[in-house]
Motif scaffolding. Structure first.
Motif, PDB file in Angstrom:
ATOM      1  N   UNK A 131     -10.390   5.273  -7.092  1.00  0.00           N
ATOM      2  CA  UNK A 131     -10.367   6.559  -8.218  1.00  0.00           C
ATOM      3  C   UNK A 131     -11.651   7.376  -7.732  1.00  0.00           C
ATOM      4  N   UNK A 132     -12.775   6.888  -7.451  1.00  0.00           N
ATOM      5  CA  UNK A 132     -13.694   7.829  -7.268  1.00  0.00           C
ATOM      6  C   UNK A 132     -13.546   8.461  -5.998  1.00  0.00           C
ATOM      7  N   UNK A 133     -12.997   7.883  -4.959  1.00  0.00           N
ATOM      8  CA  UNK A 133     -12.518   8.302  -3.719  1.00  0.00           C
ATOM      9  C   UNK A 133     -11.393   9.539  -3.827  1.00  0.00           C
ATOM     10  N   UNK A 134     -10.452   9.207  -4.672  1.00  0.00           N
ATOM     11  CA  UNK A 134      -9.600  10.169  -5.042  1.00  0.00           C
ATOM     12  C   UNK A 134     -10.465  11.642  -5.503  1.00  0.00           C
ATOM     13  N   UNK A 135     -11.396  11.093  -6.566  1.00  0.00           N
ATOM     14  CA  UNK A 135     -12.150  12.306  -7.077  1.00  0.00           C
ATOM     15  C   UNK A 135     -12.956  13.347  -6.000  1.00  0.00           C
ATOM     16  N   UNK A 136     -13.682  12.423  -5.076  1.00  0.00           N
ATOM     17  CA  UNK A 136     -14.335  12.912  -4.207  1.00  0.00           C
ATOM     18  C   UNK A 136     -13.476  13.902  -3.101  1.00  0.00           C
ATOM     19  N   UNK A 137     -12.297  13.491  -2.767  1.00  0.00           N
ATOM     20  CA  UNK A 137     -11.222  14.210  -2.086  1.00  0.00           C
ATOM     21  C   UNK A 137     -10.876  15.490  -2.664  1.00  0.00           C
ATOM     22  N   UNK A 138     -10.505  15.292  -4.027  1.00  0.00           N
ATOM     23  CA  UNK A 138     -10.133  16.435  -4.758  1.00  0.00           C
ATOM     24  C   UNK A 138     -11.193  17.465  -4.992  1.00  0.00           C
ATOM     25  N   UNK A 139     -12.523  17.015  -5.024  1.00  0.00           N
ATOM     26  CA  UNK A 139     -13.737  17.991  -5.196  1.00  0.00           C
ATOM     27  C   UNK A 139     -13.633  18.883  -4.124  1.00  0.00           C
ATOM     28  N   UNK A 140     -13.511  18.095  -2.933  1.00  0.00           N
ATOM     29  CA  UNK A 140     -13.701  18.947  -1.636  1.00  0.00           C
ATOM     30  C   UNK A 140     -12.696  19.504  -1.189  1.00  0.00           C
ATOM     31  N   UNK A 141     -11.365  19.466  -1.795  1.00  0.00           N
ATOM     32  CA  UNK A 141     -10.227  20.419  -1.462  1.00  0.00           C
ATOM     33  C   UNK A 141      -9.984  21.334  -2.445  1.00  0.00           C
ATOM     34  N   UNK A 142     -10.486  21.337  -3.752  1.00  0.00           N
ATOM     35  CA  UNK A 142     -10.335  22.558  -4.517  1.00  0.00           C
ATOM     36  C   UNK A 142     -10.929  23.725  -4.003  1.00  0.00           C
ATOM     37  N   UNK A 143     -10.154  24.902  -4.166  1.00  0.00           N
ATOM     38  CA  UNK A 143     -10.721  26.057  -3.438  1.00  0.00           C
ATOM     39  C   UNK A 143     -10.851  27.107  -4.619  1.00  0.00           C
ATOM     40  N   UNK A 144     -11.998  27.609  -4.253  1.00  0.00           N
ATOM     41  CA  UNK A 144     -12.515  28.731  -5.145  1.00  0.00           C
ATOM     42  C   UNK A 144     -11.796  30.096  -4.325  1.00  0.00           C
ATOM     43  N   UNK A 145     -10.982  30.634  -4.963  1.00  0.00           N
ATOM     44  CA  UNK A 145     -10.358  31.928  -4.265  1.00  0.00           C
ATOM     45  C   UNK A 145     -11.025  33.286  -4.538  1.00  0.00           C
ATOM     46  N   UNK A 205      -1.286  15.962  -0.116  1.00  0.00           N
ATOM     47  CA  UNK A 205      -2.075  16.213   1.087  1.00  0.00           C
ATOM     48  C   UNK A 205      -2.289  17.584   1.421  1.00  0.00           C
ATOM     49  N   UNK A 206      -1.713  18.534   0.523  1.00  0.00           N
ATOM     50  CA  UNK A 206      -2.286  19.820   0.707  1.00  0.00           C
ATOM     51  C   UNK A 206      -3.575  19.924   0.405  1.00  0.00           C
ATOM     52  N   UNK A 207      -4.127  19.175  -0.628  1.00  0.00           N
ATOM     53  CA  UNK A 207      -5.475  19.060  -0.908  1.00  0.00           C
ATOM     54  C   UNK A 207      -6.353  18.448   0.053  1.00  0.00           C
ATOM     55  N   UNK A 208      -5.966  17.386   0.726  1.00  0.00           N
ATOM     56  CA  UNK A 208      -6.515  16.540   1.740  1.00  0.00           C
ATOM     57  C   UNK A 208      -6.943  17.725   2.839  1.00  0.00           C
ATOM     58  N   UNK A 209      -5.759  18.421   3.299  1.00  0.00           N
ATOM     59  CA  UNK A 209      -5.986  19.471   4.305  1.00  0.00           C
ATOM     60  C   UNK A 209      -6.964  20.406   3.893  1.00  0.00           C
ATOM     61  N   UNK A 210      -6.996  20.799   2.812  1.00  0.00           N
ATOM     62  CA  UNK A 210      -7.685  21.849   2.174  1.00  0.00           C
ATOM     63  C   UNK A 210      -9.266  21.339   2.241  1.00  0.00           C
ATOM     64  N   UNK A 211      -9.473  20.028   2.401  1.00  0.00           N
ATOM     65  CA  UNK A 211     -11.038  19.630   2.739  1.00  0.00           C
ATOM     66  C   UNK A 211     -11.389  19.955   3.976  1.00  0.00           C
ATOM     67  N   UNK A 212     -10.593  20.236   4.902  1.00  0.00           N
ATOM     68  CA  UNK A 212     -11.052  20.637   6.142  1.00  0.00           C
ATOM     69  C   UNK A 212     -12.211  19.210   6.872  1.00  0.00           C
ATOM     70  N   UNK A 213     -11.876  18.324   6.238  1.00  0.00           N
ATOM     71  CA  UNK A 213     -12.783  17.117   6.391  1.00  0.00           C
ATOM     72  C   UNK A 213     -12.265  15.999   7.007  1.00  0.00           C
ATOM     73  N   UNK A 214     -12.385  15.581   8.308  1.00  0.00           N
ATOM     74  CA  UNK A 214     -11.648  14.566   8.911  1.00  0.00           C
ATOM     75  C   UNK A 214     -12.312  13.269   8.298  1.00  0.00           C
ATOM     76  N   UNK A 215     -13.698  13.177   7.940  1.00  0.00           N
ATOM     77  CA  UNK A 215     -14.144  11.977   7.251  1.00  0.00           C
ATOM     78  C   UNK A 215     -13.479  11.734   5.948  1.00  0.00           C
ATOM     79  N   UNK A 216     -13.256  12.520   5.177  1.00  0.00           N
ATOM     80  CA  UNK A 216     -12.320  12.571   3.837  1.00  0.00           C
ATOM     81  C   UNK A 216     -10.959  12.004   4.354  1.00  0.00           C
ATOM     82  N   UNK A 217     -10.250  12.283   5.609  1.00  0.00           N
ATOM     83  CA  UNK A 217      -8.925  11.882   5.781  1.00  0.00           C
ATOM     84  C   UNK A 217      -9.139  10.517   6.035  1.00  0.00           C
ATOM     85  N   UNK A 218     -10.174  10.117   6.822  1.00  0.00           N
ATOM     86  CA  UNK A 218     -10.275   8.573   7.054  1.00  0.00           C
ATOM     87  C   UNK A 218     -10.469   7.797   5.696  1.00  0.00           C
TER      88      UNK A 218
END
Length: 707
Positions: A336-350, A90-103
């Motif tokens: 699985x593809x949903x999980x990948x999409x959420x991961x892609x939107x949550x990964x942070x380039x620091x 869920x830290x990754x989900x929060x890092x998407x800052x995207x409620x659509x991804x959460x739904x």
């Protein structure tokens, strides 16, 4: 209608739910009522078979459906058809800052739970990130109450679309794993209401959550699983919660407190019955035979158990007695593809100096991958969130799959997390291999072992374990092209930050981890994640540590009060390693000047705020526009600014969009402890809009006047 009726009201889903509940309750014996209030196995509680009321079945966890277990043991039952899709933590989900991804996340994991015929999902978790050492931070949604609130609501709704109750946890103040069963948390009412309760309140009132799980710790001297203040006064009376309160496993300690202080269903209580020959150890639970005896003796009024059963029946009618709920889906490619999409939107380039990322596949011949986390299965471990995943793509396999036909990819561990093995030898091998690599990708971080992002233990320090800092330092001396990927659910210290050009925060990404990470590294997907917590340089940058009480003993006082996360850093004028809301992109965004619909508002007004945002780079990307509010002058101490809204927008190269926000008087309020109410003081306020908490691009002032 009496018990002899041909068509019981409780079975007629065309009748109002409360009428059905009262009819079912009227038909039940006292013994049947009590049986519904406690577990009958590790993860189930009894229904009423003679009335056709089914058992309740719960499952961990917040990011995947736990493998089937044995009736009375924690061991897996070794089924062959219970391998789930692991979604990002869920830290990754929060890092998407995207409620659509959460739904989408909630809907998908709810489908998996429904397919497995579970009617209670033990998640999501929304405890606030108070210290980066908390072993369960990876299961939660960051440090900010507004971000957690906006992300938890669609998750809950998505789960419950499937006729599965989302059980929001751990209510409340469960902000450390050390002494979690015994520590009494002392916190001001203001900090409680402003920081630690908003996400739970949003889940209950906006998400309409059907279940809440109590926490292990104590508050005001009472365990949170049967706590008068949290469960009766706040959850039921103030918020109007009509669902079920479930104990955390082993979080119940007393029959009378459990009876009177708001607990409905008791799970996981430790008994010795299974080892001493008692036929049914669950009879020893506090809400089992001891509860029944007190009811029969008149020590506890029967209306107490009736209220509990009403709450349980309400959940039953919403879930496994809802004839219209969907059938669910499990282990699908779509999930699985949903999980990948959420991961892609949550990964942070620091960090991305010299634009080292994305990888230029035409300019790179050999990539050296270093680090155990390039191979370690992160779906396993971490406590109750450990999963039996259908598959997990490792970062190394994901990278090889993506670039293996174009680039030579070589792997070496670089460090060893177990006591067996010689760290010096593997480090020396990594350094030697790095000398002739075109690019070095170090994939390390934490690993969900004990003391490394794991339930029941906190981290011991902020640094990377197993000598990783030294490995990174040595690699940077022999190769200037190094990318550090941190796999974790927590911030880590980065003493080498000025010596490496690129840093990526990878989180625990689930089944499609390697594919998601590779797509970011090579630029198939433009990173758009933003940090849901502040990264400090060292532990004393955090208020919970600077003020010296964590982890406490039997008592833990939150001396920092409302100043958690970026609120504390800004109050103390501490420059963070990376600020809350920070995240880079492979493109750039320019912010125009914000404008407001009025310079003055009163109590009933809304303030409309708008600004243009343009993609000024050469590729499409997503940006999170963040709105903070500042009370310029207040009679009480307030944070310099507080997050009150955000929008994630998609822009093509060169495209411009206007981003609109609405600010209400509620966004200007603080919690007044004496009045026990939210107060907005008339005076000057500012709206600050930016790309992170430390990167403010536009400021708009206005005045709140008394109505």
């Amino acid at each position: 209608m009496d018990a002899q009726s041909d068509f019981p009201v409780y079975q007629d889903d065309s009748k109002p739910m409360e009428e059905r509940i009262e009819d079912a309750l009227h038909r039940m014996t006292l013994e049947e009522k009590v049986a519904m209030c406690h577990a009958q196995s590790k993860f189930s509680s009894a229904g009423v078979p003679r009335l056709g009321i089914p058992d309740n079945w719960a499952t961990d966890g917040p990011h995947g459906i736990r493998a089937e277990g044995l009736w009375d043991k924690w061991d897996q039952a070794e089924w062959t058809n219970d391998s789930c899709i692991a979604f990002p933590a869920l830290t990754c989900l929060a890092a998407t800052w995207n409620p659509e991804m959460s739904l989408l996340y909630g809907k998908s994991i709810g489908e998996e739970a429904r397919y497995r015929n579970k009617n209670i999902l033990l998640g999501p978790g929304v405890n606030i990130y108070r210290t980066p050492l908390n072993g369960r931070n990876f299961e939660y949604m960051g440090e900010d109450p507004l971000l957690a609130s906006r992300m938890v609501v669609p998750y809950v709704r998505g789960v419950q679309e499937n006729g599965v109750a989302a059980c929001v946890k751990h209510f409340a103040l469960n902000n450390q794993e050390i002494n979690r069963h015994s520590v009494n948390v002392n916190v001001s009412d203001r900090a409680l209401y402003e920081i630690y309760l908003p996400a739970f309140k949003a889940a209950v009132q906006e998400g309409q959550a059907w279940a809440v799980m109590g926490a292990y710790n104590l508050y005001k001297g009472q365990h949170c699983c049967h706590n008068q203040y949290l469960l009766n006064d706040i959850l039921r009376r103030e918020w109007g919660f009509d669902g079920v309160v479930i104990s955390d496993w082993g979080g119940t300690y007393d029959t009378k407190q459990a009876a009177y202080n708001g607990l409905d269903m008791e799970f996981g209580t430790g008994t010795n019955g299974l080892t001493t020959g008692v036929v049914n150890a669950y009879d020893d639970y506090f809400l089992s035979k001891p509860f029944l005896r007190m009811l029969q003796a008149g020590e506890i009024d029967e209306k107490i158990v009736d209220d509990k059963v009403r709450n349980i029946l309400r959940m039953v009618f919403r879930t496994n007695m809802n004839k219209h709920r969907p059938w669910g889906l499990f282990g699908t490619a779509e999930h699985a593809l949903t999980g990948r999409q959420i991961a892609q939107e949550g990964i942070v380039l620091l960090q991305n100096k010299r634009s080292l990322l994305p990888i230029d596949l035409n300019g790179v011949g050999k990539i050296l991958v270093v680090g155990e986390n390039a191979l370690k299965m992160m779906t396993v471990g971490g406590g109750s969130s450990s999963l039996k995943a259908k598959y997990e793509i490792s970062p190394l396999d994901g990278l090889r799959k993506r670039v293996g036909n174009q680039v030579e990819v070589v792997y070496t561990p670089g460090y060893i997390s177990r006591s067996s093995g010689n760290n010096n030898e593997v480090t020396a091998e990594a350094i030697e291999l790095a000398k002739d690599a075109d690019l070095v990708i170090f994939i390390g971080g934490l690993n969900k072992d004990d003391f490394q992002d794991c339930e029941d233990s906190d981290r011991k320090n902020l640094g990377l374990p197993y000598g990783q800092d030294q490995v990174i330092e040595e690699l940077s001396k022999v190769n200037k092209n190094i990318v550090v990927v941190i796999i974790s659910g927590n911030a880590v210290a980065m003493p080498w930050i000025d010596k490496v050009p690129a840093v990526v925060q990878g989180w625990y990404l689930g089944t499609e981890a390697g594919n998601a990470l590779a797509s970011i590294l090579v630029g198939d997907v433009n990173p758009s994640g933003k940090l849901p917590m502040t990264y400090g340089v060292n532990l004393n940058d955090y208020g919970s540590h600077a003020l010296g009480e964590y982890p406490g003993g039997k008592e833990e006082t939150y001396h920092e009060g409302i100043f958690v996360g970026y609120r504390w850093f800004e109050k103390q004028k501490i420059r963070p390693l990376f600020p809350f809301g920070h995240g880079l992109s492979y493109t750039t965004f320019s912010y125009g000047k914000a404008s407001a619909s009025s310079k003055v508002i009163t109590g009933s007004d809304e303030l409309n705020v708008s600004l243009p945002v343009r993609n000024t780079g050469s590729r499409e990307g997503k940006e999170v526009v963040q709105l903070y509010v500042r009370d310029v002058k207040s009679s009480v101490e307030r944070p310099y600014k507080e997050l009150k809204a955000f929008r994630k927008i998609h822009l093509k190269a060169g495209e411009e969009k206007h981003v609109d926000f609405t600010v209400t008087v509620d966004d200007l309020k603080y919690f007044d402890e004496e009045k026990h109410d939210w107060i907005a003081e008339p005076g000057r306020f500012e709206i600050l809009i930016g790309s992170s908490s430390a990167d403010i691009r536009s400021v708009v002032g206005f005045e709140l006047k008394q109505q």
